[in-house]
Every structure is written in structure tokens, then in C-alpha cells.
Design an enzyme around this catalytic site. Structure first.
Site, PDB file in Angstrom:
ATOM      1  N   ASP A   1      41.849  35.631  17.921  1.00  0.00           N
ATOM      2  CA  ASP A   1      42.885  36.509  17.363  1.00  0.00           C
ATOM      3  C   ASP A   1      42.793  36.692  15.847  1.00  0.00           C
ATOM      4  OD1 ASP A   1      43.596  33.899  16.765  1.00  0.00           O
ATOM      5  OD2 ASP A   1      45.499  33.911  17.827  1.00  0.00           O
ATOM      6  N   HIS A   2      42.126  35.788  15.151  1.00  0.00           N
ATOM      7  CA  HIS A   2      42.105  35.854  13.682  1.00  0.00           C
ATOM      8  C   HIS A   2      40.921  36.673  13.149  1.00  0.00           C
ATOM      9  CE1 HIS A   2      44.980  32.564  13.976  1.00  0.00           C
ATOM     10  NE2 HIS A   2      45.112  32.511  12.670  1.00  0.00           N
TER      11      HIS A   2
ATOM     12  N   ASP B   1      46.722  25.379  15.239  1.00  0.00           N
ATOM     13  CA  ASP B   1      47.339  26.389  14.385  1.00  0.00           C
ATOM     14  C   ASP B   1      48.753  25.919  14.097  1.00  0.00           C
ATOM     15  OD1 ASP B   1      46.848  29.639  13.801  1.00  0.00           O
ATOM     16  OD2 ASP B   1      48.942  28.975  13.852  1.00  0.00           O
TER      17      ASP B   1
ATOM     18  N   ARG C   1      54.586  34.124   6.472  1.00  0.00           N
ATOM     19  CA  ARG C   1      54.163  33.510   5.202  1.00  0.00           C
ATOM     20  C   ARG C   1      53.888  34.585   4.167  1.00  0.00           C
ATOM     21  NH1 ARG C   1      50.468  28.901   8.033  1.00  0.00           N
ATOM     22  NH2 ARG C   1      52.245  27.521   8.345  1.00  0.00           N
TER      23      ARG C   1
ATOM     24  N   SER D   1      49.122  26.199   6.682  1.00  0.00           N
ATOM     25  CA  SER D   1      48.180  26.289   7.804  1.00  0.00           C
ATOM     26  C   SER D   1      47.612  24.935   8.222  1.00  0.00           C
ATOM     27  CB  SER D   1      47.053  27.211   7.371  1.00  0.00           C
ATOM     28  OG  SER D   1      45.836  26.842   7.946  1.00  0.00           O
TER      29      SER D   1
ATOM     30  N   ARG E   1      44.516  24.543   9.009  1.00  0.00           N
ATOM     31  CA  ARG E   1      43.056  24.627   8.855  1.00  0.00           C
ATOM     32  C   ARG E   1      42.473  23.332   8.299  1.00  0.00           C
ATOM     33  NH1 ARG E   1      43.953  29.413   4.472  1.00  0.00           N
ATOM     34  NH2 ARG E   1      45.236  30.041   6.226  1.00  0.00           N
TER      35      ARG E   1
HETATM   36  C1  MIC Z   1      48.055  30.784   9.303  1.00  0.00           C
HETATM   37  O1  MIC Z   1      48.990  31.428   9.740  1.00  0.00           O
HETATM   38  O2  MIC Z   1      48.035  30.275   8.171  1.00  0.00           O
HETATM   39  C2  MIC Z   1      46.829  30.585  10.190  1.00  0.00           C
HETATM   40  C3  MIC Z   1      45.736  31.413   9.649  1.00  0.00           C
HETATM   41  O3  MIC Z   1      47.129  31.025  11.495  1.00  0.00           O
HETATM   42  C4  MIC Z   1      46.491  29.104  10.193  1.00  0.00           C
HETATM   43  C5  MIC Z   1      45.274  28.760  10.915  1.00  0.00           C
HETATM   44  C6  MIC Z   1      44.011  28.995  10.158  1.00  0.00           C
HETATM   45  O4  MIC Z   1      43.960  28.817   8.951  1.00  0.00           O
HETATM   46  O5  MIC Z   1      43.020  29.359  10.812  1.00  0.00           O
HETATM   47  C7  MIC Z   1      47.628  28.204  10.703  1.00  0.00           C
HETATM   48  O6  MIC Z   1      48.756  28.626  10.730  1.00  0.00           O
HETATM   49  O7  MIC Z   1      47.380  27.040  11.015  1.00  0.00           O
HETATM   50 FE1  SF4 Z   2      48.010  34.736  13.042  1.00  0.00          FE
HETATM   51 FE2  SF4 Z   2      48.838  32.641  11.647  1.00  0.00          FE
HETATM   52 FE3  SF4 Z   2      49.680  35.105  11.074  1.00  0.00          FE
HETATM   53 FE4  SF4 Z   2      50.496  33.968  13.276  1.00  0.00          FE
HETATM   54  S1  SF4 Z   2      50.912  33.299  11.209  1.00  0.00           S
HETATM   55  S2  SF4 Z   2      49.792  36.064  13.067  1.00  0.00           S
HETATM   56  S3  SF4 Z   2      48.696  32.804  13.890  1.00  0.00           S
HETATM   57  S4  SF4 Z   2      47.603  34.335  10.883  1.00  0.00           S
END
Ligand code: MIC
Ligand code: SF4
Length: 655
Positions: free
Chosen positions: A70-71, A125, A386, A544, A546
Site C-alpha cells: 500500500d505504501h 505499522d 500526521r 512510525s 519503521r
Molecule cells: C506512517 O504512517 O508513518 C507509515 C509510513 O505508515 C509508517 C510505516 C513506515 O514507515 O513504513 C508507520 O506508521 O509505522
Molecule cells: Fe499509510 Fe501510514 Fe498514512 Fe496510514 S498513516 S495511510 S498506513 S502512510
């Protein structure tokens, strides 16, 4: 005479009791849990599945695993497509479902197709707690934690405090939504308010919220720093599951009347106004009316936070027959194929297009800077979760957060307006009694995996490992940071960087690049002279999950982070990759350290296995101060073994 009092149980205690493998369900002590579901997404999943492969088992040892994509959806070269193929082949080989690109965002799909009350799920995630909307304990973890649980290890958690959030009163629908509720809670509690806590929702107004509204609230519990958030499972939950063709997954789950909580607050829904979070933090909220008249450039609607069919239908009803303002770009990314397909079949996507919206595929998209970045100095308002500086792909943009309904109104007006003064009419749709179920691109596991080969493109590199912990660290302070540093700050995302998630040497070039673009070069120079140390403030590593924010600095030679406090997932990720998370015993000492100072820590193993206090000598300024670690026994072993991967291999005897 003896009196026995049987104390009632909260939802967490009820779920933990049926999943406990070892330990005590007692605040602050470690508890090992059996996990029902593990899911990954592509941006963190490549590492998780590489690590699972490195553990050396033939198949997953949990009842259900799903690998979502999805990313990393923009395929501007071979890298993301190669990652998708790797993930598909690894899922097939090891026995997981594979959700193909186009099926939607992991959290939304998991809620629709798999999540169930009373279960425990882990996801790689931070927004995995979305599943709390259905009465499931769903927790975000790093990829290596997910891999070890898929290998059959229990999930160990330090039992958090349970905070009850009682919801009373009635929301002023249609203009006030679940998004406004969580923005209000964020304003009250801040991004640190949920640290070390599970948030359990209850009270008379829970029944007025649908599962997807509850999921908006639990999704953004991640922004409070909470380990997870959970709602009871009731008739509304049953209704949703039945509409998804999964009524048999329903169980009732309520906290007992006399259940105990460490703390509690009450939110009167009646008092909530339409809210907006200002740049650059989700807790920077104010009532929308305070910003009325602010001109805007971009609006984005969707994401894992606010993509339900009902919300999208309300948005379509606002857009129908109207046009967006001439200076505004409107982007819509529905959260799942189910929602997208239902909207399309009913002609609602046509209403959005007619009004001038750009319809994106169902994926994370602009939320993670995977396309849709705003221009320099532009104001972007998003129904996402975010708005950290730079996360949109442009650190010179101003990102605000608001509900999809408010966002749609702003797009029509070209400025921020209080929805209650908009003069528009809106449909407030009922929750569907049947969802369209079409799992064509959700590939189930196969039985015979013997002929399946794991396919790795040239950008997929091995997971680097750390050398075992040295007896002494003599290293340079490479960077000194403020409070609430996010993992987006440490390891930025965006369409140019994300494709390197499977290639740590290349990814490491971008560590802290939005804050200090000399970091990576300096860290590499310091590596040959004893490596580096990072100094942080409170809540270091929020946001996140990550693990790249730990692996890439480790690859650059980082030994330790000294901070005032750490965010939960990042702290675990540091430990998993053998980096010591140390806290100042006296936070005043933070003020004395400067970037470039050389620090010396001696007798590390002795301190680690002893009382966990360490003396740090500042060799540049000639003084010493004290720091401490608060690792439990398992975490100490992980650090001493050089990280969780070598530790797990030992455990499964696959070295
Ligand atoms: C986010 O919303 O910050 C992400 C991108 O979904 C991350 C995961 C990632 O960095 O791949 C998360 O929420 O953990
Ligand atoms: Fe994707 Fe993270 Fe954004 Fe949700 S918050 S849409 S999982 S990047």
C-alpha cells in the site's frame, strides 16, 4: 472470616488472559502473549520478510499472516515493482495471504476482511491499532519483532497502564465527526499523553459510533503515543461483521462494571466543535472557527484514518453538483478496493470527478509523500493522521489535519471555514447492511510451497547485522535534537527515498537528511574513529514503526542514543538492532552536551547486567554524568547477543 473480592476485568485483561503464555498481567511487568494475526505492509514488510527468511524456518507459525502492499505504489523505476514481487513470492513460500497493490491500505482492509473482537494482532505499522475499533488488541511493531512472532515466539510486552476514556453526550452530526473527537483528545493529552498506555473506550456514547468511526479514533491513538486503543465489541460490531459476511467472527466483549483502570477521563461529545490540527504536529489542534478565512492550496481526503464508505459517501454528497475552488487541488485516495468499488458502482466517484477531484489509487499516497506533495509555502489540509514537518515530501509546506467533511468544504470554498457556517447540505448515510465483497486480489496461502522460489530484484540487499556490544564506547555526539523527534525526522520517507527501504546501504545516505544533510557523511567518518552517539530530548522516535530508523543509523556506526525519554516502538527497534537506548538520570545534563563532544562509556556489560546505570565521561568538556537503561531480562539478552536476529536464530537453533 475471610472475604474474597473478585475484581471486575477490563477489556485488555480479558483478552490478555486468553492469550498469556508467560508472565503476569500486572502493570510494568513483562508479559508474553500468543498472537493470532501478524500483518506487514510493503515499506516495512520487505525487511520483515527478509528477516523471517534469515531465521531459517519453512513456514509461518501463527494462525494468520497477511502481506499488504500500500505504501510504495509509484513505480517510477524497477525497485518498487521488484519489492512487490519479492513480497508476493515470500508470502506464497511461507504461507501468508498476499494483498496485491490496488487492494488498499493494510489497516482498512484488515478491518474489513480479518479483524475480530477478542483477538491479538501485530502489524509492522504504527497505525495497526485501527483494529481496536472492532474490539481487537492490535499493536504496531518493528519488522523484526513481527518476524520473530511469525517464527513462533510469543510477543513480549511490558504490561502498560490502562486508561479509560468514557464517552458521553451526543456528537453534533453531521459537521462533527470521529476525527474531531480524536483531534480534541490529542489537544487535551498531547503526543505524549498515551505513552506507556492502552486506551480503553467505554461509556454510554460508544453505541452511537460505528466500527469505522471507532477505528478513526483508535487509528490516531498512535499519535497520542499509546501502545494501542480498544473499543468494546457490541451490537454495532456485530452489525459491521455481518455486513462484511463475517458474523461468525463476532463475540461480545465489554469491560465489567467494576473493572479497574490506572486513570480515566471523560469526553462529553456534545462539547466537541469541528477541529483542525495546525502544522507541524497532530496535537496542535484548535476549533476550526479560529482559522476561518485562511486560504488553502491543496486538500487530500482518504488514508487509513478516514476512508470508510460512509465518510466517502458524505464527501461525494457535498461535492455533487458543485465545483472545487479554482486555486485548490483536491486529491482523494479511498482506503480500500471495497470502498472504491462500492463508490464507483454507485456513481459517487463520478460526482467527485465532476467537481474537479483528482482520484488516486487506493493506497497511502500523499500521506507518506508518495506523490501529491504540496508546493513551496503551500497550505495543504488533509484528513490524514500526521502532519510532521517534511512528511508530505516538502518541508516548506504547511500541513493541517481535519475531518473529510471539513476538508471537502474547504476544497469547495478555497479557504478554511467553520463547517457549521458553510450553508452546504450533506447526506449522512446509514451504515451499509451489506458491503461488496470481492477478494479477487487478496491471494490466499497455497498448500504445496515446495516449488515456490523467492524472487529478489537487484535493489534487495541483505539485512545488515551489528557487531556484538563493545566493552567500551568512545564516540562522537553526531547530532543533538529537541523533544518529540519523529522517525520521519530520523529516516525520512517520500517517493524518492522509500524505494530504498530494502537496501540499507543506499537508504543510510538519507538519515536525518531533512534536519542535517551532512549527517550521513559525518557518521561514516566517525565510524572508523569509534562510531557515533545521538542525543535526543523527550519522546525520541515518536511516530512510525519503521525499523529503518534504527537499522540505517546502526549501519552508519551508531552505538547508543542518549535521550530524556523514548517512544515505545522506536526503543524496541533500537534494542532489536543492538543499539543501547540510554536515558539521562538528570535531564539537566542534556543542556551541557554539544554536538561534536566525545563521550566515553566504560564497563558496559557490567553496568548492563548490574544496576543499569552508566557513567559517561565527556572527554571534550572534562566532566562526567550518569545515564541509565531500563531493559528487562529479554532485552538485555538481545543487546548482549548483538540484536534480535542473532538472538532468535539461537533460540530456534538455526545458526
Ligand atoms: C506512517 O504512517 O508513518 C507509515 C509510513 O505508515 C509508517 C510505516 C513506515 O514507515 O513504513 C508507520 O506508521 O509505522
Ligand atoms: Fe499509510 Fe501510514 Fe498514512 Fe496510514 S498513516 S495511510 S498506513 S502512510
Amino acid at each position: 472470616m475471610l472475604h474474597f473480592y473478585i475484581v471486575g476485568k477490563n477489556i485488555t485483561e480479558k483478552i490478555f488472559e486468553t492469550h498469556k503464555v508467560y508472565g503476569k498481567i500486572k502493570t510494568g511487568t513483562p508479559v508474553g502473549l500468543r498472537v493470532d494475526h501478524v500483518y506487514t505492509q510493503d515499506a516495512t514488510g520487505t525487511m520483515a520478510w527478509l528477516q523471517f527468511e534469515a531465521i531459517g524456518l519453512d513456514s509461518i507459525k501463527v494462525p494468520l499472516a497477511v502481506s499488504y502492499v500500500d505504501h510504495n505504489m509509484i513505480q517510477s523505476n524497477y525497485m518498487n515493482a521488484d519489492d512487490h514481487l519479492f513480497l508476493q513470492s515470500a508470502a506464497a513460500k511461507f504461507g501468508a495471504y498476499f494483498s496485491k497493490p490496488g487492494n488498499g491500505i493494510s489497516h482498512q482492509i484488515h478491518l474489513e476482511r480479518f479483524a475480530a473482537p477478542g483477538k491479538i494482532a501485530l502489524g509492522t505499522d504504527s497505525h495497526t491499532p485501527t483494529g481496536g475499533g472492532i474490539g481487537m488488541i492490535a499493536i504496531g511493531v518493528g519488522g523484526l519483532d513481527a518476524a520473530t512472532v511469525m517464527a513462533g515466539a510469543p510477543f513480549e510486552l511490558t504490561m502498560p497502564q490502562i486508561m479509560r476514556i468514557k464517552l458521553s453526550g451526543k456528537l453534533h452530526i453531521p459537521w462533527v465527526t470521529a476525527m474531531d473527537v480524536i483531534l480534541k483528545i490529542l489537544r487535551m493529552l498531547t503526543v505524549r499523553g498515551g505513552i506507556g498506555k492502552f486506551l480503553e473506550y467505554g461509556g454510554p456514547s460508544v453505541k452511537d459510533l460505528s466500527v469505522t468511526e471507532r477505528a478513526t479514533i483508535t487509528n490516531m491513538g498512535a499519535e497520542l503515543g499509546a501502545t494501542t486503543s480498544v473499543f468494546p465489541s457490541d451490537e454495532r460490531t456485530k452489525f459491521f461483521l455481518k455486513a462484511q459476511g463475517r458474523e461468525s467472527d463476532w463475540i461480545e466483549l465489554q469491560a465489567d462494571e467494576d473493572a479497574e483502570y490506572e486513570s480515566s477521563i471523560e469526553i462529553d461529545l456534545n462539547s466537541i466543535e469541528p477541529m483542525i490540527a495546525r502544522p507541524h504536529s497532530p496535537d496542535n489542534g484548535v476549533p476550526i472557527r479560529e482559522l476561518a478565512g485562511t486560504k488553502i492550496d491543496q486538500v487530500c481526503i482518504g488514508s487509513c484514518t478516514n476512508s470508510s464508505y460512509q465518510l466517502m459517501k458524505s464527501v461525494a454528497s457535498l461535492l455533487k453538483g458543485n465545483s472545487i475552488a479554482k486555486d485548490v487541488n483536491l486529491l482523494i485516495n479511498p482506503g480500500s478496493k471495497q470502498v472504491y468499488e462500492m463508490l464507483s458502482r454507485e456513481g459517487l466517484i463520478a460526482d467527485m470527478i465532476a467537481a474537479g477531484a483528482r482520484i488516486l489509487e487506493c493506497s497511502c499516497g500523499p500521506c507518506i509523500g508518495m506523490g501529491g506533495s504540496p508546493g513551496t509555502g503551500q497550505v495543504s489540509i488533509r484528513s490524514y493522521n500526521r502532519n510532521f514537518k517534511g512528511r508530505s515530501g516538502n518541508k516548506d509546506a504547511f500541513v493541517y489535519l481535519a475531518s473529510p467533511i471539513s476538508c471537502a468544504l474547504f476544497a469547495l470554498k478555497g479557504e478554511i471555514i467553520d463547517p457549521r457556517d458553510s450553508g452546504f447540505s450533506i447526506e449522512n448515510p446509514d451504515e451499509p447492511s451489506t458491503f461488496l465483497i470481492n477478494d479477487t486480489i487478496l491471494i490466499p496461502p497455497v498448500k504445496d510451497t515446495s516449488t515456490i522460489k523467492i524472487i529478489k530484484g537487484p535493489n534487495i540487499k541483505e539485512v545488515p547485522l551489528k557487531e556484538p556490544l563493545p566493552e567500551k564506547i568512545e564516540s562522537e555526539v553526531l547530532i543533538k535534537l529537541d523533544d518529540n523527534i519523529t522517525t520521519d525526522d530520523i529516516m525520512p520517507a517520500g517517493s524518492a527515498i522509500l524505494p530504498f527501504r530494502s537496501n540499507i546501504p543506499a537508504l543510510s545516505e538519507f538519515v536525518f537528511s531533512n534536519l542535517d544533510n551532512t549527517f550521513s557523511k559525518r557518521a561514516k567518518e566517525a565510524k572508523s574513529k569509534g562510531g557515533g552517539i545521538i542525543v535526543g530530548g523527550e519522546n525520541y522516535g515518536q511516530g512510525s514503526s519503521r525499523e529503518h530508523a534504527a537499522i540505517a543509523p546502526m549501519y552508519l556506526g551508531l552505538h547508543a542514543v542518549i535521550a530524556k525519554s523514548f517512544a515505545r516502538i522506536h526503543r524496541s527497534n533500537l534494542i532489536n538492532f543492538g543499539i543501547l537506548p540510554l536515558c539521562f538520570s538528570n535531564s539537566e545534563d542534556y543542556n551541557k552536551i554539544k554536538k561534536g563532544d566525545r563521550l566515553l562509556l566504560k564497563d558496559i556489560e557490567e553496568s548492563l547486567t548490574g544496576n543499569q546505570t552508566y557513567t559517561v565521561y565527556n572527554l571534550t568538556k572534562n566532566y562526567s554524568f550518569e545515564v541509565f537503561s531500563n531493559l528487562n531480562d529479554r532485552e538485555k539478552e538481545i543487546i548482549l547477543n548483538g540484536g534480535l536476529l542473532p538472538h532468535t536464530k539461537k533460540r530456534f537453533h538455526v545458526i
